[in-house]
Design a protein around this motif. Structure first.
Motif, PDB file in Angstrom:
ATOM      1  N   CYS A   1      60.397  54.295  48.672  1.00 14.62           N
ATOM      2  CA  CYS A   1      60.685  53.782  50.187  1.00 14.62           C
ATOM      3  C   CYS A   1      59.073  53.876  50.798  1.00 14.62           C
ATOM      4  N   ILE A   2      58.729  52.909  51.208  1.00 12.43           N
ATOM      5  CA  ILE A   2      57.367  52.981  51.775  1.00 12.43           C
ATOM      6  C   ILE A   2      57.411  52.571  53.364  1.00 12.43           C
ATOM      7  N   ASP A   3      58.507  53.041  54.241  1.00 11.54           N
ATOM      8  CA  ASP A   3      58.428  52.433  55.492  1.00 11.54           C
ATOM      9  C   ASP A   3      57.650  53.408  56.158  1.00 11.54           C
TER      10      ASP A   3
ATOM     11  N   LEU B   1      50.544  39.487  33.881  1.00 12.13           N
ATOM     12  CA  LEU B   1      50.299  40.971  33.757  1.00 12.13           C
ATOM     13  C   LEU B   1      51.085  41.490  35.122  1.00 12.13           C
ATOM     14  N   GLY B   2      51.547  40.413  36.158  1.00 10.25           N
ATOM     15  CA  GLY B   2      52.408  41.111  37.182  1.00 10.25           C
ATOM     16  C   GLY B   2      51.437  41.723  38.095  1.00 10.25           C
ATOM     17  N   THR B   3      50.280  41.614  38.515  1.00  7.34           N
ATOM     18  CA  THR B   3      49.479  42.448  39.370  1.00  7.34           C
ATOM     19  C   THR B   3      49.604  42.436  40.841  1.00  7.34           C
ATOM     20  N   MET B   4      49.993  43.649  41.172  1.00 12.46           N
ATOM     21  CA  MET B   4      50.395  43.606  42.761  1.00 12.46           C
ATOM     22  C   MET B   4      48.827  43.780  43.299  1.00 12.46           C
ATOM     23  N   GLY B   5      48.614  43.049  44.396  1.00 15.95           N
ATOM     24  CA  GLY B   5      47.455  43.056  45.033  1.00 15.95           C
ATOM     25  C   GLY B   5      46.494  41.745  44.585  1.00 15.95           C
TER      26      GLY B   5
ATOM     27  N   GLY C   1      56.513  41.069  42.660  1.00 15.15           N
ATOM     28  CA  GLY C   1      57.988  41.770  43.112  1.00 15.15           C
ATOM     29  C   GLY C   1      58.885  40.811  43.541  1.00 15.15           C
ATOM     30  N   GLN C   2      59.588  41.276  44.449  1.00 14.67           N
ATOM     31  CA  GLN C   2      60.812  40.333  44.965  1.00 14.67           C
ATOM     32  C   GLN C   2      60.178  39.229  45.814  1.00 14.67           C
ATOM     33  N   ASN C   3      59.174  39.423  46.401  1.00 13.97           N
ATOM     34  CA  ASN C   3      58.328  38.428  47.187  1.00 13.97           C
ATOM     35  C   ASN C   3      57.957  37.200  46.304  1.00 13.97           C
ATOM     36  N   GLN C   4      57.371  37.517  45.217  1.00  7.19           N
ATOM     37  CA  GLN C   4      56.967  36.728  44.288  1.00  7.19           C
ATOM     38  C   GLN C   4      58.236  35.645  43.800  1.00  7.19           C
TER      39      GLN C   4
ATOM     40  N   ALA D   1      53.852  37.780  50.550  1.00  9.22           N
ATOM     41  CA  ALA D   1      53.478  39.183  49.955  1.00  9.22           C
ATOM     42  C   ALA D   1      54.646  40.273  50.382  1.00  9.22           C
ATOM     43  N   GLY D   2      54.655  41.243  49.620  1.00  3.15           N
ATOM     44  CA  GLY D   2      55.254  42.419  50.055  1.00  3.15           C
ATOM     45  C   GLY D   2      54.693  43.388  50.525  1.00  3.15           C
ATOM     46  N   ASP D   3      55.404  44.409  51.528  1.00  2.00           N
ATOM     47  CA  ASP D   3      54.556  45.491  52.095  1.00  2.00           C
ATOM     48  C   ASP D   3      54.006  46.220  51.264  1.00  2.00           C
ATOM     49  N   GLY D   4      54.122  46.439  50.151  1.00  2.00           N
ATOM     50  CA  GLY D   4      53.831  47.332  49.090  1.00  2.00           C
ATOM     51  C   GLY D   4      52.217  46.714  48.434  1.00  2.00           C
ATOM     52  N   SER D   5      52.588  45.555  47.700  1.00  2.00           N
ATOM     53  CA  SER D   5      51.475  44.510  47.180  1.00  2.00           C
ATOM     54  C   SER D   5      50.397  44.496  48.079  1.00  2.00           C
ATOM     55  N   ILE D   6      50.514  44.001  49.394  1.00  2.00           N
ATOM     56  CA  ILE D   6      49.317  43.927  50.354  1.00  2.00           C
ATOM     57  C   ILE D   6      48.569  44.996  50.723  1.00  2.00           C
ATOM     58  N   GLN D   7      49.214  46.201  50.483  1.00  2.00           N
ATOM     59  CA  GLN D   7      48.126  47.259  50.855  1.00  2.00           C
ATOM     60  C   GLN D   7      47.194  47.490  49.630  1.00  2.00           C
ATOM     61  N   MET D   8      47.511  46.766  48.504  1.00  2.00           N
ATOM     62  CA  MET D   8      46.483  47.021  47.272  1.00  2.00           C
ATOM     63  C   MET D   8      45.200  46.543  47.301  1.00  2.00           C
ATOM     64  N   ASN D   9      45.193  45.548  48.347  1.00  2.00           N
ATOM     65  CA  ASN D   9      43.756  44.740  48.341  1.00  2.00           C
ATOM     66  C   ASN D   9      43.526  44.287  49.916  1.00  2.00           C
TER      67      ASN D   9
ATOM     68  N   LEU E   1      59.302  49.331  48.085  1.00  2.00           N
ATOM     69  CA  LEU E   1      58.780  48.706  46.888  1.00  2.00           C
ATOM     70  C   LEU E   1      60.233  47.866  46.095  1.00  2.00           C
ATOM     71  N   GLY E   2      60.212  46.809  46.697  1.00  2.00           N
ATOM     72  CA  GLY E   2      61.726  46.412  46.426  1.00  2.00           C
ATOM     73  C   GLY E   2      62.068  45.958  45.318  1.00  2.00           C
ATOM     74  N   MET E   3      61.067  45.278  44.308  1.00  2.00           N
ATOM     75  CA  MET E   3      61.687  45.015  43.276  1.00  2.00           C
ATOM     76  C   MET E   3      62.196  46.315  42.425  1.00  2.00           C
ATOM     77  N   VAL E   4      61.273  47.060  42.519  1.00  2.00           N
ATOM     78  CA  VAL E   4      61.452  48.506  41.697  1.00  2.00           C
ATOM     79  C   VAL E   4      62.887  49.374  42.417  1.00  2.00           C
ATOM     80  N   ARG E   5      62.966  49.264  43.615  1.00  2.00           N
ATOM     81  CA  ARG E   5      64.322  49.736  44.391  1.00  2.00           C
ATOM     82  C   ARG E   5      65.350  48.754  43.883  1.00  2.00           C
TER      83      ARG E   5
HETATM   84  C1  LIG Z   1      49.382  47.190  40.221  1.00  2.00           C
HETATM   85  C2  LIG Z   1      50.844  47.338  40.021  1.00  2.00           C
HETATM   86  N1  LIG Z   1      51.241  48.644  39.998  1.00  2.00           N
HETATM   87  C3  LIG Z   1      52.844  48.729  39.888  1.00  2.00           C
HETATM   88  C4  LIG Z   1      53.619  47.749  39.682  1.00  2.00           C
HETATM   89  C5  LIG Z   1      55.035  47.625  39.597  1.00  2.00           C
HETATM   90  N2  LIG Z   1      55.777  46.817  40.406  1.00  2.00           N
HETATM   91  C6  LIG Z   1      56.339  45.659  40.100  1.00  2.00           C
HETATM   92  S1  LIG Z   1      57.002  45.261  41.596  1.00  2.00           S
HETATM   93  C7  LIG Z   1      56.726  46.501  42.480  1.00  2.00           C
HETATM   94  C8  LIG Z   1      57.259  46.600  43.953  1.00  2.00           C
HETATM   95  C9  LIG Z   1      56.233  45.684  44.850  1.00  2.00           C
HETATM   96  O1  LIG Z   1      56.774  45.967  46.114  1.00  2.00           O
HETATM   97  P1  LIG Z   1      56.163  45.039  47.396  1.00  2.00           P
HETATM   98  O2  LIG Z   1      55.165  44.440  47.118  1.00  2.00           O
HETATM   99  O3  LIG Z   1      56.595  45.888  48.594  1.00  2.00           O
HETATM  100  O4  LIG Z   1      57.077  43.916  47.037  1.00  2.00           O
HETATM  101  P2  LIG Z   1      58.763  43.614  47.096  1.00  2.00           P
HETATM  102  O5  LIG Z   1      59.176  43.727  45.761  1.00  2.00           O
HETATM  103  O6  LIG Z   1      59.553  44.787  48.184  1.00  2.00           O
HETATM  104  O7  LIG Z   1      58.817  42.179  47.654  1.00  2.00           O
HETATM  105  C10 LIG Z   1      56.095  47.452  41.658  1.00  2.00           C
HETATM  106  C11 LIG Z   1      55.509  48.727  42.222  1.00  2.00           C
HETATM  107  C12 LIG Z   1      52.935  46.318  39.575  1.00  2.00           C
HETATM  108  N3  LIG Z   1      53.393  45.403  39.347  1.00  2.00           N
HETATM  109  N4  LIG Z   1      51.579  46.286  39.703  1.00  2.00           N
END
Ligand SMILES: Cc1ncc(C[n+]2csc(CCOP(=O)(O)OP(=O)(O)O)c2C)c(N)n1
Lengths: 165, 559
Positions: free
Chosen positions: B485-487, B408-412, B384-387, B434-442, B466-470
């Motif tokens: 929004c995942i606040d 693959l762009g695998t969150m987590g 996501g944006q963090n990356q 990390a992003g606050d979304g991704s870190i919760q995946m693993n 989920l910043g990049m999607v936002r």
């Molecule tokens: C397993 C998985 N599910 C969904 C996505 C789609 N996706 C890409 S970036 C993103 C948001 C990531 O949010 P966060 O980890 O909070 O990072 P931020 O972009 O806010 O830095 C999502 C949902 C993905 N890349 N991987």
């Protein structure tokens, strides 16, 4: 640099493979993953016990087929990929046709069969089943000529193809 | 010897030092044999975590990662990890348990056709059908995973094979009629490529993950030293050429630098090395490099001319090919071009709007991580944006110091990968941006880092989104923030503490550096740094998906 869409045409690809579990699925899935419908696929034993040859007939465009060939080459169990499409080859295929044969038409059908060196595989009161081998073109012609009598069932083996010396 | 012992003996022969995994019914015999194996076993808390950790281990060390999981759900939990490794050409050996041979195909308890499921996401896979084949298969698996264009290999082991008896003899060599990777580039092609380069006026080198994989960073640097051609890298190529050098254009592509994308767009010759013209790099393919010829060096013939027509393909190992080219090449005359490139870098630097008050800018956090670690850390990222901020604002100077799921762009991915990287490189600081979304995946893997006293730092760039999607929703979907929004979030400090890790929350600019310093002093447990960042910060520059460089967005457009 624009990528050009090629024309769709028929390809004949010969794939020499190690005779191992899962090879057929690996090869077939490379085509299906791209949404390509395989017209025919034969798996043939060869002079080497542990090697088979798959002859695949498929419609596609140049660039995609080029890519599929490279991907086929990447498969660990694939020994060699040869594109027979534009090379001099001998090709054979076999067809079984069950055709309606009322007593008035029987003689004509036998005659036709003779021209194509068909073997009469089965006879029933209303049908005749003929088997013909030949190159795919020949078989197309044979089928065309039988159509007016009413084809009940038909099965083609798919072709095998060898490069000429 | 039992099949299970043959597996362990084979791993010894392969000099395996770390193995990652999770047990279950049909692999109990193998775990029985692993009980006193002379290598370290890392018990993950989810099989996906095990595979990513093995992957991070492999990327940080250059050695293959080894994983074991049980049949059924254990095997399917590995799938995302295997696909991640496959897309980024990471060598893994994944053992999965399988039901007894006689039960295969009967919908037995915890049976899945994992060789079928993983066929398109492995370099190769095996179902062991005869105990006689087991040692040979393991030997082949290591060979296939680590040679040519590397990748994951899965070995599915029915439980009755693990229990069967056979003599152990590990083959010395492999015989694979259909697999002969080509390492040496064709000399004629190399010569032609050198001539093309010598006559070029505006050449750019585009280096990818293949340069990391083939350990060709040194050869690349020597080639650049001699030719003075500017270098841009892909996400996975970060570090192969020092980003601090004048000739570095840093990253190209969707969120690459303006100067990298501009230079590539203007170039008359693009020299692609171990890169594959991914759509995140090329954007709209029809308008990519309008006036350039292309030289493409890659070990994988299927990567060449796949997306972009190539004038001079060279199939071979980047390391050897670059070394040979450096020997014979004469430097092109490109002073004018270098002046243009210098100007681009000067006039369009990577920036962000700094603000001393208000919420912290994420770019500042990344810059500060770079400063505090003196650029000597291994940075892992989530997605996501963090990356992208991690890629843009930390300057990479060494290969294998940036670890990220590119294809693959695998969150987590990032955190478990950081665990693997830390095990591979105990002397380095490893930081997961990390992003606050991704870190919760693993996040469950946190206990693994605590257990093994791994001082991995998790720097959460916490924007409550989920910043990049936002960002895409803001720019291209009328700002309708549909389910991003995942606040509604856990307290990450308490979460760290619950696991026995250290947690810190950082709200202001003044706290950033001290928090990082404090984290870097801790060496016996993981640390979570919860950076509360500016919530709607976007990643720029941005070439919108499927568009050309002309469409590049440099900064926030005022509404
Ligand atoms: C397993 C998985 N599910 C969904 C996505 C789609 N996706 C890409 S970036 C993103 C948001 C990531 O949010 P966060 O980890 O909070 O990072 P931020 O972009 O806010 O830095 C999502 C949902 C993905 N890349 N991987």
């Amino acid at each position: 640099m624009a990528s050009t869409e090629g024309d769709i045409r028929q390809y004949v690809i010969s794939v020499k493979v190690e005779n191992r579990f899962g090879v057929l699925a690996r090869v077939a899935s490379l085509f299906s993953a791209r949404g390509y419908n395989i017209d025919s696929l034969t798996v043939s034993a060869t002079e080497q016990e542990d090697v088979s040859i798959m002859t695949i007939v498929v419609q596609g465009d140049d660039r995609v087929i080029e890519q599929v060939k490279k991907q086929l080459n990447k498969l660990i169990n694939v020994i060699k990929v040869t594109d027979h499409t534009d090379l001099p080859t001998v090709e054979r295929e076999f067809v079984l046709v069950k055709v309606n044969a009322t007593s008035s038409k029987r003689a004509e059908i036998y005659q036709l069969g003779e021209i194509f060196k068909a073997d009469i595989a089965d006879i029933s009161p209303k049908t005749i089943t003929l088997g013909v081998k030949g190159d795919p073109e020949n078989i197309n012609n044979f089928i065309e000529l039988l159509k007016p009598y009413g084809i009940k069932e038909l099965m083609r083996t798919g072709r095998v193809s060898l490069l000429k010396e | 010897m039992k099949g299970a012992d043959i597996i362990v003996e084979s791993l010894k022969q392969e000099k395996v030092e770390h193995m990652f995994g999770y047990p279950g019914g049909v692999v109990i015999p193998i775990f029985h044999a692993l009980y006193n194996a002379p290598f370290r076993f890392i018990l993950s808390r989810h099989e996906q975590g095990a595979v990513h950790a093995a992957d991070g281990y492999a990327r940080a060390s250059g050695r293959p990662g080894v994983v074991i999981a049980t049949s059924g759900p254990g095997a399917t939990n590995c799938v995302t990890g295997i696909a991640t490794a496959h897309m980024d050409s990471v060598p893994l050996i994944v053992f999965t348990g399988q039901v007894k041979r006689e039960q295969i195909g009967n919908d037995a308890f915890q049976e899945v056709d994992i060789t079928g499921i993983t066929r398109p996401i492995t370099k190769h896979n095996y179902l062991v059908q005869d105990i006689k084949d087991l040692a040979r298969i393991i030997k082949e698996a290591f060979y296939i995973a680590t040679t040519g264009r590397p990748g994951p290999v899965l070995i599915d082991v029915p439980v009755d094979i693990s229990n069967a008896e056979y003599k152990f003899s590990y083959p010395e060599t492999v015989h694979l009629r259909g697999y002969k990777p080509v390492y040496e580039g064709h000399p004629g092609q190399i010569k032609k490529a050198c001539q093309l380069i010598e006559n070029s006026k505006r050449p750019v080198i585009y280096a990818g993950g293949g340069v990391v994989i083939s350990n060709a960073s040194k050869e690349l640097r020597e080639f650049v030293k001699k030719t003075q051609i500017p270098v841009t890298t892909t996400l996975l190529g970060l570090g192969v050429y020092p980003e601090t050098d004048r000739l570095s254009l840093e990253m190209l592509g969707m969120h690459g630098t303006y100067y990298a994308n501009h230079a590539v767009n203007e170039s008359d010759l693009l020299i692609a090395v171990g890169a594959r013209f991914d759509d995140r790099v090329t954007g709209k393919i029809a308008e990519f490099i309008p006036s350039a010829e292309v030289i493409h060096i890659d070990i994988d013939p299927a990567s060449v001319s796949k997306n972009v027509p190539v004038n001079i393909p060279i199939v071979g190992d980047c390391k050897q090919v670059l070394a040979e080219m450096t020997q014979i090449i004469k430097a092109p005359e490109i002073d004018e071009w270098l002046a243009v490139v210098d100007g681009l870098k000067r006039e369009h630097p990577l920036t962000y709007e700094k603000n001393d008050k208000g919420r912290i800018k994420p770019q500042f956090v990344v810059e500060e991580i770079y400063k505090q670690t003196k650029g000597d850390a291994i940075i892992c990222t989530e997605v996501g944006q963090n990356q992208m901020w991690a890629a843009q604002f930390y300057k990479y100077t060494q290969p294998r110091t940036f670890i990220s799921s590119g294809g693959l762009g695998t969150m987590g991915y990032g955190f478990p990968a950081a665990i693997g990287a830390q095990l591979a490189r105990p002397e380095k600081r490893v930081i997961d941006i990390a992003g606050d979304g991704s870190i919760q995946m693993n996040i469950q893997e946190l206990i693994v880092a605590v257990q093994h006293r791994l001082p991995v730092i998790i720097a959460i760039l916490n924007n409550g989104f989920l910043g990049m999607v936002r960002q895409w929703q803001q720019l291209f979907y009328e700002k309708r923030y549909s389910h991003t929004c995942i606040d509604f979030a856990p307290d990450f400090v308490k979460l760290a503490e619950a696991y026995g890790a250290v947690g810190m929350r950082i709200d202001t600019y003044e706290e950033v550096a001290p928090a990082l310093q404090k984290a870097l002093e801790i060496t016996d447990r993981p640390i979570i740094l919860d950076f509360r960042i500016s919530r709607e910060e976007n990643v720029y520059p941005m070439v919108p998906a499927g568009q050309s460089f002309k469409e590049i967005i440099m900064r926030e457009l005022l509404a």
